[in-house]
Design an enzyme around this catalytic site. Structure first.
Site, PDB file in Angstrom:
ATOM      1  N   HIS A  15      64.192  -1.941  58.146  1.00 19.15           N
ATOM      2  CA  HIS A  15      64.642  -3.311  57.905  1.00 19.15           C
ATOM      3  C   HIS A  15      65.106  -4.018  59.167  1.00 19.15           C
ATOM      4  O   HIS A  15      64.820  -5.200  59.382  1.00 19.15           O
ATOM      5  CB  HIS A  15      65.775  -3.355  56.875  1.00 19.15           C
ATOM      6  CG  HIS A  15      66.304  -4.747  56.678  1.00 19.15           C
ATOM      7  ND1 HIS A  15      67.554  -5.148  57.091  1.00 19.15           N
ATOM      8  CD2 HIS A  15      65.712  -5.849  56.162  1.00 19.15           C
ATOM      9  CE1 HIS A  15      67.720  -6.433  56.809  1.00 19.15           C
ATOM     10  NE2 HIS A  15      66.614  -6.880  56.267  1.00 19.15           N
ATOM     11  N   CYS A  23      62.741  -7.666  52.061  1.00 16.90           N
ATOM     12  CA  CYS A  23      62.262  -6.878  53.203  1.00 16.90           C
ATOM     13  C   CYS A  23      62.748  -5.427  53.223  1.00 16.90           C
ATOM     14  O   CYS A  23      61.959  -4.487  53.216  1.00 16.90           O
ATOM     15  CB  CYS A  23      62.675  -7.565  54.500  1.00 16.90           C
ATOM     16  SG  CYS A  23      61.973  -9.212  54.725  1.00 16.90           S
ATOM     17  N   ASP A  34      54.883  -6.776  53.936  1.00 16.07           N
ATOM     18  CA  ASP A  34      55.969  -6.128  53.201  1.00 16.07           C
ATOM     19  C   ASP A  34      56.262  -6.779  51.853  1.00 16.07           C
ATOM     20  O   ASP A  34      56.977  -6.208  51.040  1.00 16.07           O
ATOM     21  CB  ASP A  34      57.239  -6.007  54.060  1.00 16.07           C
ATOM     22  CG  ASP A  34      57.862  -7.337  54.439  1.00 16.07           C
ATOM     23  OD1 ASP A  34      57.225  -8.393  54.276  1.00 16.07           O
ATOM     24  OD2 ASP A  34      59.018  -7.313  54.920  1.00 16.07           O
ATOM     25  N   HIS A  35      55.736  -7.944  51.595  1.00 12.98           N
ATOM     26  CA  HIS A  35      55.755  -8.594  50.274  1.00 12.98           C
ATOM     27  C   HIS A  35      55.060  -9.933  50.416  1.00 12.98           C
ATOM     28  O   HIS A  35      54.614 -10.314  51.504  1.00 12.98           O
ATOM     29  CB  HIS A  35      57.179  -8.795  49.732  1.00 12.98           C
ATOM     30  CG  HIS A  35      58.151  -9.265  50.749  1.00 12.98           C
ATOM     31  ND1 HIS A  35      58.090 -10.522  51.329  1.00 12.98           N
ATOM     32  CD2 HIS A  35      59.206  -8.643  51.340  1.00 12.98           C
ATOM     33  CE1 HIS A  35      59.056 -10.646  52.204  1.00 12.98           C
ATOM     34  NE2 HIS A  35      59.748  -9.517  52.255  1.00 12.98           N
ATOM     35  N   ASP A  85      55.698  -9.128  58.540  1.00 10.82           N
ATOM     36  CA  ASP A  85      56.765  -9.614  57.660  1.00 10.82           C
ATOM     37  C   ASP A  85      56.312 -10.834  56.862  1.00 10.82           C
ATOM     38  O   ASP A  85      55.830 -11.818  57.430  1.00 10.82           O
ATOM     39  CB  ASP A  85      57.983  -9.976  58.506  1.00 10.82           C
ATOM     40  CG  ASP A  85      59.295  -9.696  57.801  1.00 10.82           C
ATOM     41  OD1 ASP A  85      59.438 -10.120  56.657  1.00 10.82           O
ATOM     42  OD2 ASP A  85      60.155  -9.030  58.396  1.00 10.82           O
ATOM     43  N   ASP A  86      56.472 -10.778  55.533  1.00 12.31           N
ATOM     44  CA  ASP A  86      56.195 -11.901  54.633  1.00 12.31           C
ATOM     45  C   ASP A  86      54.720 -12.292  54.590  1.00 12.31           C
ATOM     46  O   ASP A  86      54.387 -13.454  54.313  1.00 12.31           O
ATOM     47  CB  ASP A  86      57.029 -13.130  55.012  1.00 12.31           C
ATOM     48  CG  ASP A  86      58.507 -12.981  54.698  1.00 12.31           C
ATOM     49  OD1 ASP A  86      58.936 -11.862  54.416  1.00 12.31           O
ATOM     50  OD2 ASP A  86      59.236 -13.986  54.755  1.00 12.31           O
TER      51      ASP A  86
END
Length: 496
Positions: A137, A78, A342-343, A39-40
């Site tokens: 998510h 997300c 995810d980004h 994540d992130d």
């Protein structure tokens, strides 16, 4: 004679048809897949040239696999980013930009021949599928609110044979997602918390250590399974709060860490293209509030970046543990390992702390694919690629076909040779805008009243996106606009 010729013609056509069809690999020869979502995770790894970050395990995986230097997500938030990844489709309606995209579009739907996700496609093909942590998510794959009891409704109802999670002392997935070392969480403390913590705990003192333990247990169970497996493991950090065991903080000297190289608002843009770091500012006990009016102090910026880097190092260790277990079980030689962020995340870049923009910092993320096949090893891929490309790539690597449309394209040729894509383009969607990334440029068009509505950045001369040069380069915009239009899915048609 005519009858014989007809029979020969029919036989020849059948042979051509059979030869022209791509046969799926038989089940017993298919590789396993270990898909790791982080994540992130922006490209804040040593493998991407950042010599201040401690990420030896992910760096080693990248060195023995394919490192994608220009991978972009479809949506910088997300749930929506994961919806695009899992379906292989770019956003085409407003719900696809929301964190509830998977819940609204997939959860509760009946099973059909068209798979709900690429994980479902693997399951249809005979793979045993196991989900651990945040792949869709929700923190644990079930549909419920941050402060609600865990439900029994899956976000992905048809994708998993097993969906498991260990929330530990935090008791629910969402509590674990926002966990502090003492067993409390952001919700229980009513957001009266700092955005970081150096816990005096071992790896199991935060949820991601428990996730790694559970994944290792499952790998051992799967060793003797006759079916190939797809295992998804979703780690929470470095998502806010930037909490990690203190030993990972101790890897860094905070005073020597760099601050953002682009801390100022780009020239010739409207502030609507950015935001006031609302997610970050929810952590009410932070020493300073972020805003577009002024940057946080260098000292606080270093503290926050230190926390983010420590969180990355913590996750790197957990990934290393999974990799070592694959080796110990003699499963590495038949397992594809994917690491996907995810980004991205603005670490003070353009005065923003967070994602949720159409700038490079929010859209570019880590992607590493380590294949056990020799021809896929030690490649640095410079082509511009998208998250939607991962779906067809995994099917291709595992010898699975599909007879339904996808927006993504397989990356296997890029992994196998120095061949680059003919047309390099990635499309991202957010804030009433569509952004096109090519090898040289980023062109973003917003459907809004505030001007300028078009932004152009030259990544050859301005890789940090410090100045919108659209006014001085109408000919470049004119040349790029037809390619930009190819990514216009009609998402904003009603706003034009």
């Amino acid at each position: 004679m005519l009858k014989q010729r007809c029979h020969f013609l029919i036989f020849s056509l059948l042979i051509l048809f059979v030869l022209g069809c791509k046969e799926e690999k038989p089940e017993e020869t298919r590789p396993n897949v270990l898909f790791i979502a982080v994540d992130d995770l922006r490209t804040e790894l040593g493998a991407y040239g950042n010599n201040y970050i401690q990420s030896p395990n992910m760096d080693a995986l990248a060195a023995s696999g394919s490192l994608f230097n220009h991978h972009y997500v479809q949506v910088p938030t997300c749930g929506a980013s994961r919806h695009a990844l899992l379906t292989g489709m770019r956003p085409s309606k407003p719900i696809h930009l929301s964190n509830s995209a998977i819940e609204k579009e997939i959860s509760g739907q009946p099973e059909s021949k068209v798979p709900e996700t690429f994980i479902h496609r693997f399951r249809q093909a005979g793979y045993h599928t196991v989900g651990i942590g945040k792949i869709s998510h929700s923190a644990d794959g079930y549909v419920y609110g941050y402060e609600e009891p865990v439900s029994e409704k899956r976000e992905l109802p048809h994708s998993w044979d097993e969906l498991v999670f260990n929330p530990g002392k935090w008791k629910t997935g969402w509590n674990a997602f926002f966990a502090y070392a003492d067993g409390e969480n952001r919700q229980s403390l009513k957001k009266q918390v700092k955005p970081y913590e150096a816990g005096e705990v071992d790896d199991d003192g935060y949820p991601d250590g428990l996730t790694a333990n559970l994944a290792i247990t499952k790998l051992r169970e799967l060793k003797d399974n006759k079916k190939p497996f797809f295992m998804g493991v979703g780690f929470f950090k470095p998502h806010l709060p930037f909490n990690a065991p203190k030993k990972y903080w101790d890897l860094y000297d905070e005073t020597t860490l760099p601050v953002s190289p682009n801390p100022n608002i780009p020239e010739n843009i409207n502030l609507k293209s950015l935001h006031e770091s609302g997610e970050f500012n929810q952590y009410a006990l932070g020493e300073e509030r972020a805003s577009l009016q002024a940057s946080v102090s260098d000292a606080y910026a270093k503290k926050l970046r230190h926390a983010y880097f420590a969180s990355v190092s913590y996750i790197d260790t957990q990934i290393g543990r999974l990799w070592q277990e694959l080796k110990a079980l003699d499963m590495e030689k038949n397992t594809i390992i994917v690491i996907w962020g995810d980004h991205g995340w603005h670490l003070g870049d353009q005065r923003v702390w967070g994602k949720h923009t159409l700038f490079e910092n929010a859209l570019k993320s880590a992607l590493i694919i380590k294949s056990p096949y020799l021809e896929h090893q030690t490649q640095k891929v410079e082509s511009v690629v998208e998250a939607v490309d991962i779906y067809p790539t995994l099917l291709d690597l595992c010898g699975l076909d599909n007879d339904y449309p996808l927006d993504g394209e397989s990356l296997v040729d890029l992994m196998s040779s120095k061949k680059q894509q003919t047309t390099e383009a990635a499309y991202s969607y957010f804030k009433n805008g569509i952004s096109l990334r090519t090898e040289k440029y980023r062109l973003t068009k917003y459907f809004r009243g505030e001007i300028p509505t078009v932004e152009l950045y030259d990544h050859t001369s301005d890789p940090l996106e410090t100045k919108n040069i659209v006014d001085d380069n109408p000919e470049i915009v004119e040349k790029l606009m037809p390619l930009w239009e190819e990514g216009n899915t009609g998402l904003y048609a009603k706003n034009e």
